[in-house]
Design a protein around this motif. Structure first.
Motif, PDB file in Angstrom:
ATOM      1  N   ARG A  88     -16.011 -10.939 -47.992  1.00 31.54           N
ATOM      2  CA  ARG A  88     -16.832  -9.818 -48.456  1.00 31.54           C
ATOM      3  C   ARG A  88     -18.214  -9.948 -47.819  1.00 31.54           C
ATOM      4  N   GLY A  89     -18.763  -8.819 -47.369  1.00 30.16           N
ATOM      5  CA  GLY A  89     -20.058  -8.839 -46.710  1.00 30.16           C
ATOM      6  C   GLY A  89     -21.180  -9.214 -47.661  1.00 30.16           C
ATOM      7  N   ARG A  90     -22.072 -10.078 -47.197  1.00 28.28           N
ATOM      8  CA  ARG A  90     -23.243 -10.517 -47.970  1.00 28.28           C
ATOM      9  C   ARG A  90     -24.481 -10.348 -47.086  1.00 28.28           C
ATOM     10  N   VAL A  91     -24.793  -9.096 -46.807  1.00 31.35           N
ATOM     11  CA  VAL A  91     -25.856  -8.758 -45.870  1.00 31.35           C
ATOM     12  C   VAL A  91     -26.090  -7.253 -45.995  1.00 31.35           C
ATOM     13  N   LEU A  92     -27.227  -6.783 -45.509  1.00 33.47           N
ATOM     14  CA  LEU A  92     -27.440  -5.337 -45.497  1.00 33.47           C
ATOM     15  C   LEU A  92     -26.296  -4.665 -44.725  1.00 33.47           C
ATOM     16  N   GLY A  93     -25.704  -3.676 -45.337  1.00 30.89           N
ATOM     17  CA  GLY A  93     -24.524  -3.041 -44.771  1.00 30.89           C
ATOM     18  C   GLY A  93     -23.241  -3.518 -45.401  1.00 30.89           C
ATOM     19  N   GLY A  94     -23.292  -4.645 -46.146  1.00 28.44           N
ATOM     20  CA  GLY A  94     -22.109  -5.144 -46.830  1.00 28.44           C
ATOM     21  C   GLY A  94     -20.978  -5.454 -45.863  1.00 28.44           C
ATOM     22  N   SER A  95     -19.772  -5.166 -46.281  1.00 19.61           N
ATOM     23  CA  SER A  95     -18.606  -5.469 -45.453  1.00 19.61           C
ATOM     24  C   SER A  95     -18.557  -4.608 -44.194  1.00 19.61           C
ATOM     25  N   SER A  96     -19.284  -3.503 -44.164  1.00 24.89           N
ATOM     26  CA  SER A  96     -19.322  -2.703 -42.939  1.00 24.89           C
ATOM     27  C   SER A  96     -20.070  -3.415 -41.821  1.00 24.89           C
ATOM     28  N   SER A  97     -20.757  -4.519 -42.153  1.00 22.09           N
ATOM     29  CA  SER A  97     -21.463  -5.311 -41.141  1.00 22.09           C
ATOM     30  C   SER A  97     -20.625  -6.454 -40.602  1.00 22.09           C
ATOM     31  N   ILE A  98     -19.449  -6.708 -41.198  1.00 16.15           N
ATOM     32  CA  ILE A  98     -18.634  -7.832 -40.730  1.00 16.15           C
ATOM     33  C   ILE A  98     -17.178  -7.440 -40.500  1.00 16.15           C
ATOM     34  N   ASN A  99     -16.824  -6.162 -40.659  1.00 15.18           N
ATOM     35  CA  ASN A  99     -15.415  -5.783 -40.533  1.00 15.18           C
ATOM     36  C   ASN A  99     -15.075  -5.417 -39.094  1.00 15.18           C
ATOM     37  N   MET A 101     -14.463  -2.475 -37.931  1.00 14.94           N
ATOM     38  CA  MET A 101     -15.026  -1.166 -37.558  1.00 14.94           C
ATOM     39  C   MET A 101     -14.001  -0.047 -37.393  1.00 14.94           C
ATOM     40  N   ILE A 102     -12.741  -0.274 -37.775  1.00 19.67           N
ATOM     41  CA  ILE A 102     -11.717   0.762 -37.620  1.00 19.67           C
ATOM     42  C   ILE A 102     -12.014   1.911 -38.585  1.00 19.67           C
ATOM     43  N   TYR A 103     -12.016   3.133 -38.068  1.00 18.59           N
ATOM     44  CA  TYR A 103     -12.332   4.301 -38.887  1.00 18.59           C
ATOM     45  C   TYR A 103     -11.033   4.935 -39.377  1.00 18.59           C
ATOM     46  N   ILE A 104     -10.678   4.640 -40.601  1.00 14.48           N
ATOM     47  CA  ILE A 104      -9.493   5.214 -41.247  1.00 14.48           C
ATOM     48  C   ILE A 104      -9.922   5.692 -42.635  1.00 14.48           C
ATOM     49  N   ARG A 105      -9.669   6.936 -42.945  1.00 15.73           N
ATOM     50  CA  ARG A 105     -10.165   7.465 -44.216  1.00 15.73           C
ATOM     51  C   ARG A 105      -9.058   7.872 -45.174  1.00 15.73           C
ATOM     52  N   GLY A 106      -7.793   7.575 -44.854  1.00 13.88           N
ATOM     53  CA  GLY A 106      -6.718   7.915 -45.774  1.00 13.88           C
ATOM     54  C   GLY A 106      -6.104   9.265 -45.472  1.00 13.88           C
ATOM     55  N   THR A 107      -5.094   9.607 -46.234  1.00  8.67           N
ATOM     56  CA  THR A 107      -4.372  10.866 -46.044  1.00  8.67           C
ATOM     57  C   THR A 107      -4.675  11.816 -47.190  1.00  8.67           C
ATOM     58  N   PRO A 108      -4.459  13.128 -47.007  1.00  7.54           N
ATOM     59  CA  PRO A 108      -4.704  14.075 -48.098  1.00  7.54           C
ATOM     60  C   PRO A 108      -3.955  13.724 -49.377  1.00  7.54           C
ATOM     61  N   SER A 109      -2.746  13.184 -49.253  1.00  6.60           N
ATOM     62  CA  SER A 109      -1.971  12.867 -50.460  1.00  6.60           C
ATOM     63  C   SER A 109      -2.641  11.773 -51.297  1.00  6.60           C
ATOM     64  N   THR A 195     -16.300   2.743 -35.699  1.00  5.80           N
ATOM     65  CA  THR A 195     -17.669   3.114 -36.046  1.00  5.80           C
ATOM     66  C   THR A 195     -18.617   2.312 -35.156  1.00  5.80           C
ATOM     67  N   GLN A 196     -18.790   2.818 -33.945  1.00  4.91           N
ATOM     68  CA  GLN A 196     -19.689   2.210 -32.963  1.00  4.91           C
ATOM     69  C   GLN A 196     -20.567   3.291 -32.354  1.00  4.91           C
ATOM     70  N   ARG A 201     -22.110  -1.955 -33.114  1.00  2.00           N
ATOM     71  CA  ARG A 201     -21.616  -1.630 -34.450  1.00  2.00           C
ATOM     72  C   ARG A 201     -22.529  -0.608 -35.122  1.00  2.00           C
ATOM     73  N   CYS A 202     -21.909   0.400 -35.683  1.00  2.85           N
ATOM     74  CA  CYS A 202     -22.651   1.376 -36.491  1.00  2.85           C
ATOM     75  C   CYS A 202     -22.267   1.152 -37.944  1.00  2.85           C
ATOM     76  N   SER A 203     -22.893   0.160 -38.565  1.00  6.76           N
ATOM     77  CA  SER A 203     -22.617  -0.166 -39.964  1.00  6.76           C
ATOM     78  C   SER A 203     -23.280   0.858 -40.875  1.00  6.76           C
ATOM     79  N   ALA A 204     -23.023   0.741 -42.160  1.00 10.02           N
ATOM     80  CA  ALA A 204     -23.683   1.630 -43.117  1.00 10.02           C
ATOM     81  C   ALA A 204     -25.193   1.409 -43.108  1.00 10.02           C
ATOM     82  N   ALA A 205     -25.604   0.173 -42.828  1.00 12.86           N
ATOM     83  CA  ALA A 205     -27.044  -0.095 -42.746  1.00 12.86           C
ATOM     84  C   ALA A 205     -27.658   0.605 -41.543  1.00 12.86           C
TER      85      ALA A 205
END
Length: 497
Positions: A88-99, A101-109, A195-196, A201-205
């Motif tokens: 789990r991320g422990r930095v500004l941006g959280g896990s988005s700073s260490i993952n 970076m794959i952009y997957i947002r789920g399906t409509p269902s 997310t680059q 890296r283009c993190s949430a931070a």
């Protein structure tokens, strides 16, 4: 001031706990109103580590890196009481700073299912406008994508040749392909978008918090470990946190927003007296509100990791046998710079092994001397070994060696874990030789044989040594853990403006 002294850090309209993906977005949106003062607390430090911003760097974080909580789960009864690693991320941006970076947002269902459970405002048609508003899609706006948002979504600059080989193997099996995993249909094989921004890296931070930090109405308090939420009766008034050995309190006039992640949000609530009354009383915590659902129904996907050896020089990373063959990322040329923007998991798939079964997700990871196929969400990994055998033949041919006539040697038992970082997966594979055993290759490698063997492998058990790096225990799954989780409320008002 003594170590146990308490200080007041000021009063704000909103206090946000956790500067991860949700916290950064909230801080940015709320401070768009200059009359609103916001404080955001983050237990970790600032995101200054160069390994955060160089996309390939996440694979090389050392075990002692402060940017990862490195949790271990409680023994999981449905995994033969195995203890799993949970980054789990422990930095500004959280896990988005260490993952990865794959952009997957789920399906409509996924979202429509939540709406059917009574969660108004969470159907696909409700959330799609916010996905589009957040996105800065490289290919421009469309019915499903947005342009000009804070979060940059782009194609990978570097395609590892082994990823092409992996996809060629899929074509041999006549598997479907897709050029957009977030398009009209997710199912298929292909390259991921990430997310680059500009090869970094283009993190949430980076996307949300850094631009907002120029505003005078936002205060970012890093290295601030939240201890509990303060209450007056049942009204939240602020947050007590520890920073540099000193307890401080920050007050909220309007709201305290808890966005500390799937594990630490319920933990903070329970430490503050909000949760199952019996459980709180057993741990000596005064009950503020008896809310039995807090801390229950956590669901997470598993990783089924299949390791393959190859003599190809294309995998990225470091190893003794291949030290004389520089990896693409180590070269100063243009291709080397592109390779440093690799997320290692460049291609993957979303497929159903059989009709009406859960979707099987897998990613091809090219890391020097180890090539893995990681399957998550469902442990029915029926088609993976067949694809791997085809891949191994192509990889051997690409590297100039003789193509094997039989299935390549492989680990005799799959590894199950919670989502794990690439560096840990490979360092453990080399260091824990007793945890791995090799089996002679099968004389047959037909798809049917591989599929049946995969089904048997997924039912076996492999002990994973306890890591014990962080004094934090994630509760084991309670009764009713298999129920489908769903958001408990509509999106915050700040996001609907």
């Amino acid at each position: 001031m003594s170590e146990n002294a308490s200080a007041n850090a000021g009063e704000f309209d909103y206090v946000i706990v956790g500067a991860g993906s949700a916290g950064c977005a909230l801080a940015s949106r709320l401070t768009e109103d200059p009359n609103v003062r916001v404080a955001i607390l983050e237990a970790g430090g600032k995101d200054k580590d160069p390994l955060i911003h160089a996309p390939i760097g996440f694979a090389f974080f050392p075990d002692w890196s402060p940017v990862n909580w490195r949790f271990d789960t409680a023994p999981q009864k449905h995994l033969n009481n195995r203890v799993c690693f949970q980054p789990r991320g422990r930095v500004l941006g959280g896990s988005s700073s260490i993952n990865a970076m794959i952009y997957i947002r789920g399906t409509p269902s996924d979202y429509d299912g939540w709406a059917k459970l009574g969660c108004e405002g969470w159907s696909w048609n409700d959330v799609l406008p916010y996905f589009k508003k957040a996105e800065d899609q490289q290919h421009g706006a469309s019915d499903l994508h947005g342009k000009g948002g804070p979060l940059t979504v782009s194609d990978l600059r570097y395609h590892n040749p082994l990823c092409d080989t992996f996809l060629d193997a899929a074509r041999e099996l006549q598997l479907p392909f897709t050029d957009d995993f977030n398009g009209p249909k997710q199912e298929g094989m292909g390259y991921y978008q990430v997310t680059q921004r500009g090869g970094q890296r283009c993190s949430a931070a980076v996307a949300y918090l850094h631009p907002a930090m120029t505003r005078s109405n936002l205060t970012v308090i890093s290295d601030a470990h939240a201890e509990r939420i303060t209450f007056e009766g049942k009204r939240a008034t602020g947050v007590r946190y520890r920073r540099k050995g000193v307890s401080e309190t920050v007050s909220a006039k309007r709201e305290v927003i808890v966005s500390a992640g799937a594990f630490q949000s319920p933990q903070l609530l329970m430490l503050s007296g909000v949760g199952p009354a019996d459980h709180l009383a057993k741990n000596g915590i005064n009950v503020v509100a008896d809310v039995p659902e807090v801390g229950l129904n956590l669901q997470d996907h598993l990783d089924y990791i299949l390791l393959r050896k190859t003599r190809s020089p294309d995998p990225i990373g470091m190893s003794l046998p291949s030290s004389c063959a520089p990896s693409p990322a180590s070269t100063p040329t243009g291709s080397g710079r592109k390779a440093r923007s690799s997320n290692l998991a460049g291609s993957g798939r979303f497929l159903k092994p059989i009709p009406r079964s859960p979707t099987l997700t897998s990613s091809f990871i090219s890391f020097r001397d180890w090539s893995t196929i990681t399957a998550g969400r469902s442990i029915r990994a029926a088609a993976i070994p067949a694809m791997s055998a085809s891949f191994a033949r192509r990889a051997a041919a690409a590297s100039g060696s003789r193509a094997p006539t039989r299935s390549p040697r492989r680990l005799s038992t799959p590894i199950f874990s919670a989502t794990r970082t690439i560096s840990t997966a490979f360092s453990k594979a080399r260091a824990s030789s007793s945890a791995f055993s090799m089996r002679r290759p099968s004389s047959r490698s037909t798809a049917s044989r591989c599929m049946s063997r995969a089904a048997r492998l997924t039912r076996k058990s492999l002990p994973i040594s306890a890591r014990g790096r962080t004094p934090f225990t994630i509760p084991s799954e309670p009764a009713g853990w298999a129920r489908t989780p769903a958001p408990s409320s509509t999106p915050p008002a700040a996001l609907t403006k």
